[in-house]
Design a protein around this motif. Sequence first.
Motif, PDB file in Angstrom:
ATOM      1  N   ASP A  52      81.353  88.086  72.052  1.00  0.00           N
ATOM      2  CA  ASP A  52      82.122  86.999  72.640  1.00  0.00           C
ATOM      3  C   ASP A  52      81.572  86.701  74.034  1.00  0.00           C
ATOM      4  N   ASP A  53      82.055  85.638  74.653  1.00  0.00           N
ATOM      5  CA  ASP A  53      81.412  85.180  75.888  1.00  0.00           C
ATOM      6  C   ASP A  53      81.675  86.103  77.064  1.00  0.00           C
ATOM      7  N   ASP A  54      82.618  87.078  76.908  1.00  0.00           N
ATOM      8  CA  ASP A  54      82.853  88.027  77.980  1.00  0.00           C
ATOM      9  C   ASP A  54      81.796  89.133  78.022  1.00  0.00           C
TER      10      ASP A  54
ATOM     11  N   HIS B 282      81.479  75.788  78.267  1.00  0.00           N
ATOM     12  CA  HIS B 282      82.104  76.174  77.001  1.00  0.00           C
ATOM     13  C   HIS B 282      81.089  76.137  75.879  1.00  0.00           C
ATOM     14  N   TYR B 283      79.861  76.588  76.195  1.00  0.00           N
ATOM     15  CA  TYR B 283      78.770  76.547  75.223  1.00  0.00           C
ATOM     16  C   TYR B 283      79.129  77.244  73.930  1.00  0.00           C
ATOM     17  N   TYR B 284      79.977  78.269  74.030  1.00  0.00           N
ATOM     18  CA  TYR B 284      80.268  79.093  72.861  1.00  0.00           C
ATOM     19  C   TYR B 284      81.099  78.373  71.819  1.00  0.00           C
TER      20      TYR B 284
ATOM     21  N   VAL C 207      77.114  83.880  70.159  1.00  0.00           N
ATOM     22  CA  VAL C 207      78.254  83.996  71.067  1.00  0.00           C
ATOM     23  C   VAL C 207      79.437  83.206  70.515  1.00  0.00           C
TER      24      VAL C 207
ATOM     25  N   SER D 241      83.777  82.273  70.911  1.00  0.00           N
ATOM     26  CA  SER D 241      84.844  82.221  71.900  1.00  0.00           C
ATOM     27  C   SER D 241      85.647  83.505  71.802  1.00  0.00           C
ATOM     28  N   LYS D 242      86.326  83.807  72.887  1.00  0.00           N
ATOM     29  CA  LYS D 242      87.066  85.059  72.946  1.00  0.00           C
ATOM     30  C   LYS D 242      88.081  85.173  71.808  1.00  0.00           C
TER      31      LYS D 242
END
Lengths: 225, 798
Positions: free
Chosen positions: B525-527, B544-546, B605, B607-608
């Motif tokens: 995820d993006d984190d 917000h590429y993910y 990747v 999103s969370k």
Amino acid sequence: MLLQLNHIYKWVKQGGKRVFLLNDISLDVEEGEFISIMGPSGSGKSTLLNVIGMLDEFQEGEYIFNEEPVHSLKEKQRAKLYKEYIGFVFQAYHLIDELTVYENIETPLLYKNIKSSERKALVADMLDRFNIVGKKDLFPAQLSGGQQQLVGIARALIAKPKLILADEPTGNLNSKQGEEIMELFKELNQEGVTIIQATHSESNAAYGNRIIHLLDGSKQHQASN
Amino acid sequence: MIKNYIKIAWRNLLKNKLSGIITTGGLAIGLTACTLILFYVAHERSYDRFHADSDRMYTVEAQVNMGGDTIYMNAMNATVGALTENASPAVASSLRLKDEYKPVILTNTQQPGVRFSEKDFSYADANFFNFFSFKLLKGSKTEALAKPYSLVLSQDMAKKYFGNQNPIGESISVRKDSTYLFTVTGVMENTPSNSSIHPDFVASLSSMPTMNDYKRDFDSEVFRLGAFPTYLKLNNASDVKMVEKTMQELSTQGNADATDVYSLNLLTDKHLNGRDASNTRYISIFPLIAVLILILALVNYLSLSTARASLRSKEIGVRKVNGASRKSVAFQFYIESTLYVLLAFVVSVALSVVLKPWFFGILGIEIDAAFFLNPTFLGILAGLLVFTILVTGFYPALVMSAFNPVENLRSSRVSKMGGVRLRKVCTTVQFVIAIALLVSGIIIHQQLDFVRGVDTGLNRSDVVMLPLQKTMGTNSTPFRNEIEKLSQITNTAVTQYPIYKGYNMFFVSSEQMPDAIGLPIFAVDDDFFQTLDVNWELKPEDEHYYSKSDQVVINEAAISKFKLGSNPIGESLLFGNSKREIIGVVKDFHFENLDAPINALALFVNSKTQATTDILGKSGGCLFVRFQPDSDVSQLLSQMEAIYTQYDSATPFEYQFLDDAFDAMFRSEERLSQVFNLFIILAMLIAGLGLFALATFSAQQRVKELGVRKVLGASVIQLTTLLSFDFLKLIFLAILIASPLAWYFMHLWLQDFNYKTTIHWWVFLGAGTGAMALAILTVSFQAIKAALANPVKSLRTE
């Protein structure tokens, strides 16, 4: 004739020069003799005894022992010869510190491959004869000098040698102990054992029936008692 | 006669207790080290040899060529074994053995609340117990795994689940995506520690076609790669080539274009010569160390025993005069030596038994105690004993028996002869070994430190990984939320697998590289980037590429591997049939062993929210948790465990710190380092003891000389220096010899590493100083004692 030395020479080289330890020594020894070799320190007494005992080599001369020409024997045969006929007694006793009295006396028998039961009997006889049965389990360090020398003589006798070579046997003992040892030698000699001893002391030398004087490796003169 | 010799040997040992203890003790220590290493090496070499037909048991391996990379696979399609067996008369039998990849949750149905997570769960064909020599304690060899949903437990597991109750006929439920009920049909002996196959549970493979996870593995009947590691037993070991040829033919029959190359590897080679060599990487170095330690101990023994014997020159003279031949004196010393060696050997065996758990604890290896009675090992041990007796007895016997009685009896003083030069050589050799080991040990340690300190591109400290199982399911979102709420937590991130433990591979091509190349993939995820401090080379412009679909982030290594432009943003990679646009580039970071340069990597990747539900929950991913550096870690872990059990009570809580996971990759180096530490201590101990004893002898021998010198006015310091200098010269020589040797071998060793430390000159200086200090300490003690002695005493004894 037990042994005969003919013109024995032994030398070492020091700075290219020969230093003679034994210089033209001739000597006949009959069986049953008791000979004392006298002379100051460094006169060659010990060397002569070592040569007679076949522990040391010489450069020139003939040595006949019991009709065997020692000078032409190989090391092994020589060892066999002295093992069979000669017993040694030392000034410093030279007992093996780690062995008991009994075991010290037994040692020569081990090298003659004598059976255990026979060994026991022989050692017991010897202990008896020298009155040291009670000391048989003690170690040399637990004995007085005289007692140690007794053990040393017992060890020399155990293999029933024809000849005993004693190098200053009383040198480390007090006069009383020394006298006892000399009396013992006399007794042994009367029983037929040939004895050659090296000594400093006139009185000890007197026990012998012949005295040989050595100086710088040469025989001086001979006196008979 | 022999009795007499043994007696005197024993009395001599007691008389000089200290030197006796040092002599035999040093040998015993050396033999112990040697025994333990031999035990370890023999065990490593004995892997899988306990099977009755181990000389003709093979694993099937396929060499696959994919986009220029050669990959070795040992999992075959379900039919490969049977097809080969039918096609080739040389094959006696075949067996499929499949391990559960992830831990499964097991329950004794009579105790529904008690669950265990089990790692060693396998499925095997019905002939498992005929094929292998594992002993079945309860149940029938042929029937135990015949029916679907049969299960054989190891002894330990039977005890764990059923106590003393008879488990046969009882049920165990196995929880995976669904729950399956297995009937216990047998109990087998625990697999020996030298088995490369070591399941705790063996289930019938015939269960798999009706299990959701595995159904598909049986779809195809073609001869090709698949899901099942396959074993073959041949009638004759010489038929290997023939069977390999048959397999090749079968492979091309199934698919004319197949390029896979099939080969058979002996099962017994699997452990030592297998593709994963991390366990046994230094298996050849260990015997070398053992030999060095043995040499050290033997040399020590030799040097001390000749020194001891020279104190006995008088005895030898007396014996010779009393009729002992050279042969019998030699024999006596041989007997003595044999006695001491036997004594040392008995002590060393006892020490080995006592120290074994501790030693292998350090190494992190478990070896069955029963292996001590393994005939090969016992044979090696007997060989070691005979060798030691032969070597140690020979020289003293030779030297001592050559003593000339006339010279030895002339004075009652201790003789000076008896291998003085030999003892000098011995001391030097001992210190060469000790110093070389010390230098090597320091360099190995430095290398380990260096590798651990290498900037691997991500921040490993203060991160704990929580691998989740599918049993977490939809609870993953509240679980993650609660973890994040804990006060000491700074960040969390999701990946598919714990890092350093594996990844998925896709076959990927680019416009510039149309042939597909295997590319490791991380689903994250993006984190991820922030939590692990992974830096961007080219950060995506869109924050917000993910949320965009069909995008991919790559690392720098991927740019060159796929021959992309220097700014590859906007270019695309083809993952199978789906095209993904490159939207960002991260700086390279290590995600596997440091041995190789950093491989190309792609990151998917998410999103969370999506990563938490899909990767973490549904498929059982891994949650990375970064905490504050000064956190109370044990408290934190128990808080996390409490949250975990609240949301997943089915699977036990597991965790691993990221730096531990990283360190685990250096286990073989770590082991090597620990073994070196141990042996440096041993080597120094033996060498030090030996030197101490030699100094004692030297002082004894020179007692008169020292007395005379003192009377003539020498000071204590002068005498101490005189005595010590003789030895220190030797140590200095040893340093000169050992340094280049150690440098050379460490230089070779470092060649294997991608990241290597430099060998500093001060390591040699330090080791040399250390050895010198040890020597001065041991020697000067004796020297000072001798120098302080009253000369009147020593001179009077003459």
